[in-house]
Write a protein that holds these residues in place. Structure first.
Motif, PDB file in Angstrom:
ATOM      1  N   PHE A  83       0.832  -1.202   0.000  1.00  0.00           N
ATOM      2  CA  PHE A  83       0.000   0.000   0.000  1.00  0.00           C
ATOM      3  C   PHE A  83       0.865   1.250   0.000  1.00  0.00           C
ATOM      4  O   PHE A  83       0.542   2.249  -0.654  1.00  0.00           O
ATOM      5  CB  PHE A  83      -0.933  -0.013   1.209  1.00  0.00           C
ATOM      6  N   VAL A  84       1.992   1.193   0.718  1.00  0.00           N
ATOM      7  CA  VAL A  84       2.924   2.314   0.739  1.00  0.00           C
ATOM      8  C   VAL A  84       3.482   2.566  -0.660  1.00  0.00           C
ATOM      9  O   VAL A  84       3.557   3.708  -1.126  1.00  0.00           O
ATOM     10  CB  VAL A  84       4.078   2.048   1.729  1.00  0.00           C
ATOM     11  N   VAL A  85       3.855   1.488  -1.356  1.00  0.00           N
ATOM     12  CA  VAL A  85       4.383   1.617  -2.715  1.00  0.00           C
ATOM     13  C   VAL A  85       3.338   2.209  -3.651  1.00  0.00           C
ATOM     14  O   VAL A  85       3.638   3.056  -4.500  1.00  0.00           O
ATOM     15  CB  VAL A  85       4.871   0.247  -3.234  1.00  0.00           C
ATOM     16  N   TYR A  86       2.081   1.792  -3.482  1.00  0.00           N
ATOM     17  CA  TYR A  86       1.000   2.329  -4.305  1.00  0.00           C
ATOM     18  C   TYR A  86       0.852   3.837  -4.112  1.00  0.00           C
ATOM     19  O   TYR A  86       0.738   4.594  -5.086  1.00  0.00           O
ATOM     20  CB  TYR A  86      -0.309   1.608  -3.943  1.00  0.00           C
ATOM     21  N   LEU A  87       0.866   4.278  -2.860  1.00  0.00           N
ATOM     22  CA  LEU A  87       0.750   5.708  -2.590  1.00  0.00           C
ATOM     23  C   LEU A  87       1.976   6.470  -3.107  1.00  0.00           C
ATOM     24  O   LEU A  87       1.849   7.607  -3.573  1.00  0.00           O
ATOM     25  CB  LEU A  87       0.584   5.952  -1.092  1.00  0.00           C
ATOM     26  N   ASP A  88       3.136   5.836  -3.016  1.00  0.00           N
ATOM     27  CA  ASP A  88       4.351   6.459  -3.546  1.00  0.00           C
ATOM     28  C   ASP A  88       4.200   6.819  -5.018  1.00  0.00           C
ATOM     29  O   ASP A  88       4.579   7.906  -5.465  1.00  0.00           O
ATOM     30  CB  ASP A  88       5.541   5.500  -3.399  1.00  0.00           C
ATOM     31  N   LYS A  89       3.669   5.888  -5.785  1.00  0.00           N
ATOM     32  CA  LYS A  89       3.516   6.116  -7.219  1.00  0.00           C
ATOM     33  C   LYS A  89       2.568   7.278  -7.483  1.00  0.00           C
ATOM     34  O   LYS A  89       2.782   8.079  -8.390  1.00  0.00           O
ATOM     35  CB  LYS A  89       3.015   4.844  -7.899  1.00  0.00           C
ATOM     36  N   ARG A  90       1.521   7.368  -6.683  1.00  0.00           N
ATOM     37  CA  ARG A  90       0.551   8.451  -6.867  1.00  0.00           C
ATOM     38  C   ARG A  90       1.141   9.806  -6.506  1.00  0.00           C
ATOM     39  O   ARG A  90       0.802  10.823  -7.127  1.00  0.00           O
ATOM     40  CB  ARG A  90      -0.685   8.183  -6.009  1.00  0.00           C
ATOM     41  N   LYS A  91       1.998   9.848  -5.503  1.00  0.00           N
ATOM     42  CA  LYS A  91       2.538  11.110  -5.012  1.00  0.00           C
ATOM     43  C   LYS A  91       3.911  11.444  -5.583  1.00  0.00           C
ATOM     44  O   LYS A  91       4.470  12.494  -5.267  1.00  0.00           O
ATOM     45  CB  LYS A  91       2.619  11.072  -3.478  1.00  0.00           C
ATOM     46  N   GLY A  92       4.458  10.572  -6.402  1.00  0.00           N
ATOM     47  CA  GLY A  92       5.734  10.867  -7.034  1.00  0.00           C
ATOM     48  C   GLY A  92       6.932  10.746  -6.117  1.00  0.00           C
ATOM     49  O   GLY A  92       7.981  11.341  -6.381  1.00  0.00           O
ATOM     50  N   ARG A  93       6.807   9.985  -5.025  1.00  0.00           N
ATOM     51  CA  ARG A  93       7.948   9.797  -4.139  1.00  0.00           C
ATOM     52  C   ARG A  93       8.962   8.877  -4.807  1.00  0.00           C
ATOM     53  O   ARG A  93       8.622   8.018  -5.614  1.00  0.00           O
ATOM     54  CB  ARG A  93       7.520   9.208  -2.793  1.00  0.00           C
ATOM     55  N   ILE A  94      10.220   9.037  -4.442  1.00  0.00           N
ATOM     56  CA  ILE A  94      11.313   8.329  -5.094  1.00  0.00           C
ATOM     57  C   ILE A  94      12.056   7.486  -4.069  1.00  0.00           C
ATOM     58  O   ILE A  94      12.358   7.941  -2.966  1.00  0.00           O
ATOM     59  CB  ILE A  94      12.298   9.333  -5.737  1.00  0.00           C
ATOM     60  N   ASN A  95      12.376   6.237  -4.438  1.00  0.00           N
ATOM     61  CA  ASN A  95      13.217   5.398  -3.595  1.00  0.00           C
ATOM     62  C   ASN A  95      14.658   5.887  -3.683  1.00  0.00           C
ATOM     63  O   ASN A  95      15.151   6.203  -4.778  1.00  0.00           O
ATOM     64  CB  ASN A  95      13.181   3.940  -4.055  1.00  0.00           C
ATOM     65  N   LEU A  96      15.328   5.945  -2.559  1.00  0.00           N
ATOM     66  CA  LEU A  96      16.746   6.318  -2.537  1.00  0.00           C
ATOM     67  C   LEU A  96      17.525   5.147  -1.972  1.00  0.00           C
ATOM     68  O   LEU A  96      17.479   4.861  -0.781  1.00  0.00           O
ATOM     69  CB  LEU A  96      16.956   7.569  -1.678  1.00  0.00           C
ATOM     70  N   GLU A  97      18.229   4.450  -2.853  1.00  0.00           N
ATOM     71  CA  GLU A  97      19.040   3.307  -2.447  1.00  0.00           C
ATOM     72  C   GLU A  97      20.409   3.804  -1.976  1.00  0.00           C
ATOM     73  O   GLU A  97      20.677   4.993  -1.941  1.00  0.00           O
ATOM     74  CB  GLU A  97      19.197   2.342  -3.626  1.00  0.00           C
ATOM     75  N   GLY A  98      21.280   2.866  -1.640  1.00  0.00           N
ATOM     76  CA  GLY A  98      22.648   3.237  -1.305  1.00  0.00           C
ATOM     77  C   GLY A  98      22.870   3.493   0.170  1.00  0.00           C
ATOM     78  O   GLY A  98      23.964   3.900   0.577  1.00  0.00           O
ATOM     79  N   LEU A  99      21.837   3.274   0.994  1.00  0.00           N
ATOM     80  CA  LEU A  99      22.033   3.362   2.431  1.00  0.00           C
ATOM     81  C   LEU A  99      22.414   1.959   2.902  1.00  0.00           C
ATOM     82  O   LEU A  99      23.007   1.194   2.177  1.00  0.00           O
ATOM     83  CB  LEU A  99      20.748   3.864   3.104  1.00  0.00           C
ATOM     84  N   ARG A 100      22.112   1.615   4.129  1.00  0.00           N
ATOM     85  CA  ARG A 100      22.346   0.261   4.602  1.00  0.00           C
ATOM     86  C   ARG A 100      21.414  -0.703   3.883  1.00  0.00           C
ATOM     87  O   ARG A 100      20.341  -0.315   3.425  1.00  0.00           O
ATOM     88  CB  ARG A 100      22.078   0.210   6.108  1.00  0.00           C
ATOM     89  N   ASP A 101      21.802  -1.987   3.782  1.00  0.00           N
ATOM     90  CA  ASP A 101      20.986  -2.967   3.066  1.00  0.00           C
ATOM     91  C   ASP A 101      19.593  -3.100   3.660  1.00  0.00           C
ATOM     92  O   ASP A 101      18.633  -3.425   2.955  1.00  0.00           O
ATOM     93  CB  ASP A 101      21.672  -4.332   3.066  1.00  0.00           C
ATOM     94  N   ASP A 102      19.477  -2.862   4.979  1.00  0.00           N
ATOM     95  CA  ASP A 102      18.185  -3.054   5.644  1.00  0.00           C
ATOM     96  C   ASP A 102      17.389  -1.762   5.771  1.00  0.00           C
ATOM     97  O   ASP A 102      16.330  -1.746   6.396  1.00  0.00           O
ATOM     98  CB  ASP A 102      18.375  -3.690   7.025  1.00  0.00           C
ATOM     99  N   LEU A 103      17.882  -0.667   5.177  1.00  0.00           N
ATOM    100  CA  LEU A 103      17.185   0.616   5.237  1.00  0.00           C
ATOM    101  C   LEU A 103      16.807   1.090   3.833  1.00  0.00           C
ATOM    102  O   LEU A 103      17.466   0.752   2.855  1.00  0.00           O
ATOM    103  CB  LEU A 103      18.061   1.683   5.898  1.00  0.00           C
ATOM    104  N   LEU A 104      15.756   1.897   3.769  1.00  0.00           N
ATOM    105  CA  LEU A 104      15.360   2.503   2.503  1.00  0.00           C
ATOM    106  C   LEU A 104      14.843   3.909   2.794  1.00  0.00           C
ATOM    107  O   LEU A 104      14.162   4.130   3.788  1.00  0.00           O
ATOM    108  CB  LEU A 104      14.265   1.677   1.820  1.00  0.00           C
TER     109      LEU A 104
END
Length: 230
Positions: A83-104
């Motif tokens: 559900f979070v991913v669905y809302l992300d797409k609607r609001k234009g939020r962007i995933n930022l990788e490159g932190l710790r493997d267990d964080l996003l």
């Protein structure tokens, strides 16, 4: 060594025995730091006697920054809730990788957020703020919005020594955000966020009521949905 003023404040207000959240303002070289302590209780029974047992507390750090952008750092599994991913797409939020493997991180502006979160000092601070234990990490979050920077986590007991280890890492991230300059895309606070600032206790009660109605949903998922749904 823990702050004796804070220790005295919690003892004077009988924090572990009470049900009300307590707010404490701690002076720092970077400005006033607001600490909000929310006691967590569990209902238990001894025969026909019902009582509330203290099982820890929710602690929130907040510093007012007035930076017109948004990001949230949290456990990767929580952030990838469907559900979070669905809302992300609607609001234009962007995933930022490159932190710790267990964080996003989910961010409103990629380049501006990268400039902050990819700094080596900030990466080290995130290593302090976020546990490597999954169950603990799922109840931790670091959120920037136009009102300020907020770090939230749960303690099993009122451990002020542990709190003092977290505050310097939080303040470092806060200072890096202030030094980053203004983002290209400027966002503003919502009416609901302004309500939280003006009436924090009433807002805390509203959150608790919402949690009671949604017991099957983890606390951080609710916070993340609230964040990206704006």
């Amino acid at each position: 060594m823990s702050d004796p003023t804070l220790t005295s404040f919690l003892e004077k207000n009988h924090f572990a025995q009470g049900d009300k959240p307590l707010k404490f303002i701690r002076k720092t070289e970077h400005g006033p730091l607001e600490l909000l302590f929310q006691p967590l209780k569990r209902t238990k029974y001894a025969g026909e006697i019902r009582y509330r047992e203290f099982v820890g507390c929710r602690v929130t750090f907040t510093m007012r920054l007035n930076v017109p952008s948004r990001f949230i750092v949290t456990d990767r599994d929580i952030a990838q809730n469907r559900f979070v991913v669905y809302l992300d797409k609607r609001k234009g939020r962007i995933n930022l990788e490159g932190l710790r493997d267990d964080l996003l991180a989910r961010v409103a502006e990629k380049e501006w957020s990268e400039h902050i979160l990819y700094q080596e000092e900030v990466q080290e601070a995130l290593g302090i703020l976020f546990s490597t234990e999954r169950q603990i990490r799922r109840q931790q979050s670091l959120t920037l919005d136009p009102m300020g920077l907020t770090y939230a986590y749960r303690m099993k007991s009122v451990d002020l020594e542990a709190l003092d280890e977290l505050i310097p890492a939080y303040l470092l991230v806060s200072e890096k955000v202030k030094q980053a300059g203004e983002p290209k895309v400027k966002l503003s606070a919502t009416p609901l966020e302004n309500l939280f600032v003006k009436h924090p206790y009433a807002s805390a009660i509203l959150i608790l009521v919402g949690l009671m109605l949604l017991l099957a949903v983890p606390f951080i998922i609710i916070g993340l949905i609230f964040f990206i749904g704006k």
